[in-house]
Enzyme design. Structure first.
Site, PDB file in Angstrom:
ATOM      1  N   LYS A  86      16.658  15.135  13.999  1.00  0.00           N
ATOM      2  CA  LYS A  86      17.438  14.806  15.750  1.00  0.00           C
ATOM      3  C   LYS A  86      16.372  13.512  16.446  1.00  0.00           C
ATOM      4  O   LYS A  86      16.337  13.401  17.558  1.00  0.00           O
ATOM      5  CB  LYS A  86      17.336  16.392  15.831  1.00  0.00           C
ATOM      6  CG  LYS A  86      18.592  17.184  16.494  1.00  0.00           C
ATOM      7  CD  LYS A  86      17.788  18.175  16.985  1.00  0.00           C
ATOM      8  CE  LYS A  86      19.415  19.052  16.228  1.00  0.00           C
ATOM      9  NZ  LYS A  86      19.329  20.806  17.179  1.00  0.00           N
ATOM     10  N   ASP A 122      22.323  19.682  23.453  1.00  0.00           N
ATOM     11  CA  ASP A 122      21.855  20.841  22.973  1.00  0.00           C
ATOM     12  C   ASP A 122      21.581  21.194  24.176  1.00  0.00           C
ATOM     13  O   ASP A 122      22.671  22.673  24.634  1.00  0.00           O
ATOM     14  CB  ASP A 122      20.818  20.388  22.021  1.00  0.00           C
ATOM     15  CG  ASP A 122      21.234  20.958  20.694  1.00  0.00           C
ATOM     16  OD1 ASP A 122      21.785  21.365  19.947  1.00  0.00           O
ATOM     17  OD2 ASP A 122      19.816  20.119  19.651  1.00  0.00           O
TER      18      ASP A 122
HETATM   19  P1  NAP Z   1      10.857  23.574  15.663  1.00  0.00           P
HETATM   20  O1  NAP Z   1      11.163  22.015  16.609  1.00  0.00           O
HETATM   21  O2  NAP Z   1       9.911  23.784  14.317  1.00  0.00           O
HETATM   22  O3  NAP Z   1      10.090  24.327  16.629  1.00  0.00           O
HETATM   23  C1  NAP Z   1       9.489  25.442  16.630  1.00  0.00           C
HETATM   24  C2  NAP Z   1       9.355  26.495  17.738  1.00  0.00           C
HETATM   25  O4  NAP Z   1       8.522  27.273  17.566  1.00  0.00           O
HETATM   26  C3  NAP Z   1       7.874  25.462  18.142  1.00  0.00           C
HETATM   27  O5  NAP Z   1       8.011  25.879  20.438  1.00  0.00           O
HETATM   28  C4  NAP Z   1       6.895  26.391  17.938  1.00  0.00           C
HETATM   29  O6  NAP Z   1       5.662  26.513  18.641  1.00  0.00           O
HETATM   30  C5  NAP Z   1       7.669  28.213  17.427  1.00  0.00           C
HETATM   31  N1  NAP Z   1       6.952  29.075  16.614  1.00  0.00           N
HETATM   32  C6  NAP Z   1       6.989  28.560  15.053  1.00  0.00           C
HETATM   33  N2  NAP Z   1       6.367  29.687  15.128  1.00  0.00           N
HETATM   34  C7  NAP Z   1       5.453  30.675  16.319  1.00  0.00           C
HETATM   35  C8  NAP Z   1       4.733  31.732  16.362  1.00  0.00           C
HETATM   36  N3  NAP Z   1       4.636  32.349  14.852  1.00  0.00           N
HETATM   37  N4  NAP Z   1       4.544  32.517  17.211  1.00  0.00           N
HETATM   38  C9  NAP Z   1       5.056  31.782  18.616  1.00  0.00           C
HETATM   39  N5  NAP Z   1       5.901  30.250  18.149  1.00  0.00           N
HETATM   40  C10 NAP Z   1       6.243  29.927  17.489  1.00  0.00           C
HETATM   41  O7  NAP Z   1      12.364  24.066  16.000  1.00  0.00           O
HETATM   42  P2  NAP Z   1      13.674  24.080  16.237  1.00  0.00           P
HETATM   43  O8  NAP Z   1      14.812  22.894  15.945  1.00  0.00           O
HETATM   44  O9  NAP Z   1      13.655  23.095  18.412  1.00  0.00           O
HETATM   45  O10 NAP Z   1      14.270  25.527  16.650  1.00  0.00           O
HETATM   46  C11 NAP Z   1      14.127  26.485  17.058  1.00  0.00           C
HETATM   47  C12 NAP Z   1      14.623  27.346  17.173  1.00  0.00           C
HETATM   48  O11 NAP Z   1      16.564  27.129  17.749  1.00  0.00           O
HETATM   49  C13 NAP Z   1      15.353  27.992  15.403  1.00  0.00           C
HETATM   50  O12 NAP Z   1      15.452  29.276  15.592  1.00  0.00           O
HETATM   51  C14 NAP Z   1      16.483  27.196  15.656  1.00  0.00           C
HETATM   52  O13 NAP Z   1      17.496  28.101  15.041  1.00  0.00           O
HETATM   53  C15 NAP Z   1      17.297  27.491  17.495  1.00  0.00           C
HETATM   54  N6  NAP Z   1      18.547  26.015  17.538  1.00  0.00           N
HETATM   55  C16 NAP Z   1      19.173  27.019  18.067  1.00  0.00           C
HETATM   56  C17 NAP Z   1      20.914  25.689  17.948  1.00  0.00           C
HETATM   57  C18 NAP Z   1      21.706  26.429  19.091  1.00  0.00           C
HETATM   58  O14 NAP Z   1      22.865  25.704  19.137  1.00  0.00           O
HETATM   59  N7  NAP Z   1      21.748  27.421  18.388  1.00  0.00           N
HETATM   60  C19 NAP Z   1      20.236  24.576  18.375  1.00  0.00           C
HETATM   61  C20 NAP Z   1      18.903  23.637  17.793  1.00  0.00           C
HETATM   62  C21 NAP Z   1      17.939  24.575  17.109  1.00  0.00           C
HETATM   63  P3  NAP Z   1       4.366  25.045  18.350  1.00  0.00           P
HETATM   64  O15 NAP Z   1       4.445  23.507  19.699  1.00  0.00           O
HETATM   65  O16 NAP Z   1       3.593  26.305  18.605  1.00  0.00           O
HETATM   66  O17 NAP Z   1       4.443  25.150  16.406  1.00  0.00           O
END
Ligand code: NAP
Length: 308
Positions: A86, A122
């Site tokens: 993305k 999204d």
């Molecule tokens: P990402 O860019 O890797 O972001 C991960 C996020 O989680 C960051 O804010 C990170 O914080 C935080 N995080 C990771 N480990 C953590 C911990 N131990 N404690 C606190 N915060 C933590 O991932 P993403 O692509 O945004 O995806 C995130 C979630 O959104 C996933 O669960 C995914 O399934 C969901 N999602 C859903 C949809 C939907 O259509 N429903 C679409 C897209 C994504 P830091 O910045 O501090 O690392």
């Protein structure tokens, strides 16, 4: 029908020639086998009477530009993008809609002649999901986004700002990320609207006393961290902080209810999971590709397994 679960870029040209009806849409990711998008888009194509297939293609980030070129040349209408493409796509498309530009994330592309247009559906999908499930508009809510510094969290924060929601609290483990985002989004919140004792925006870490204080002035809490995908993950929010007046939405859509949603329900809060956001971002992508309403019920049935 589609012969393979996942297509590889190297064999794509030859594989596409074997597909009848032809593939005209795809989800690109790396890995991509987990993607549930074909489950809703194939029924959507059938319901709309479009004789085409929606396939999964594994595309390493460094080959995304090449993938766009192949798909465009093969007559594809567009594609969806998932992790980790993305962000990569932002510099590879010819133009971006406002949500994609501000969230620095593209989840939908449209091949329009020689032009590759980039969109982010999204955030708008999330808004539709909230409206459908809870009969409320995000613009009328005070929203807290957990993980607002991540890809999905940023997209949701941008959408909430574009909607000019009543209040927006950005929470992230790495707090510097949301402090920068707060600065970027603050122009959306400049107004004379009086709100009482709290600022319309805040950017904080996961410290419990601060979360507790902010949650008194919040209607909707969204988990956009990657916590909750595994049952062994620590809770994203201590259960004791979840009050019954909250709506708690988890963007995660792993099998079964997440711990956050279990805790929220036990505390009397209303809840929703990320499958509805997936559905509505997909419906919005369909609208971009075909310039017509998406067959939402066919997509819902494909995604959820039964009509609802
Ligand atoms: P990402 O860019 O890797 O972001 C991960 C996020 O989680 C960051 O804010 C990170 O914080 C935080 N995080 C990771 N480990 C953590 C911990 N131990 N404690 C606190 N915060 C933590 O991932 P993403 O692509 O945004 O995806 C995130 C979630 O959104 C996933 O669960 C995914 O399934 C969901 N999602 C859903 C949809 C939907 O259509 N429903 C679409 C897209 C994504 P830091 O910045 O501090 O690392």
């Amino acid at each position: 029908m589609s012969a393979k679960e996942v297509y590889q870029l190297d064999a794509l040209d030859a594989d596409l020639k074997e597909l009848h009806p032809p593939a005209r849409l795809a989800v690109l990711g790396h890995p991509v086998a987990h993607s549930r998008s074909p489950q809703m888009h194939q029924p959507a194509l059938a319901a709309a009477g479009i004789d085409a297939q929606y396939i999964r293609i594994d595309v390493p980030p460094e080959r995304l530009g090449e993938a766009f070129e192949k798909l465009r040349a093969a007559g594809f209408v567009g594609a969806n993008l998932t992790i980790p493409l993305k962000q990569e796509a932002v510099s590879l498309v010819s133009d971006l809609d406002e949500a994609a530009r501000l969230s620095r994330s593209v989840n939908t592309v449209l091949f329009d002649g020689d032009t590759v247009r980039g969109y982010s559906t999204d955030g708008a999908g999330f808004v539709r999901a909230i409206r459908e499930a809870f009969w409320v508009d995000v613009r009328d809510l005070r929203v807290m986004i957990l993980g607002a510094g991540g890809g999905a969290g940023r997209a949701l924060a941008v959408q909430c700002a574009m909607e000019r929601c009543s209040r927006l609290v950005l929470v992230n483990r790495t707090v510097e990320k949301v402090q920068a985002l707060e600065k970027e989004l603050s122009p959306f919140f400049r107004s004379d609207r009086l709100l009482g004792p709290t600022d319309r925006m805040a950017a904080i870490g996961f410290e419990v006393p601060r979360l507790q204080a902010e949650l008194e002035y919040i209607d909707l809490v969204v988990n956009a961290t990657s916590l909750g995908m595994k049952r062994s993950d620590p809770p994203v929010l201590p259960s004791s902080l979840i009050h019954p007046a909250l709506i708690v939405y988890d963007t995660v859509y792993a099998s079964g209810k997440s711990r956050l949603l279990e805790d929220a329900q036990a505390n009397g809060a209303r809840t929703g999971d990320g499958l509805s956001m997936l559905l509505h971002q997909g419906a919005l992508a369909f609208e971009i590709w075909f310039n017509r309403d998406a067959p939402l019920e066919a997509m819902r049935t494909g995604l959820y397994g039964t009509a609802s």
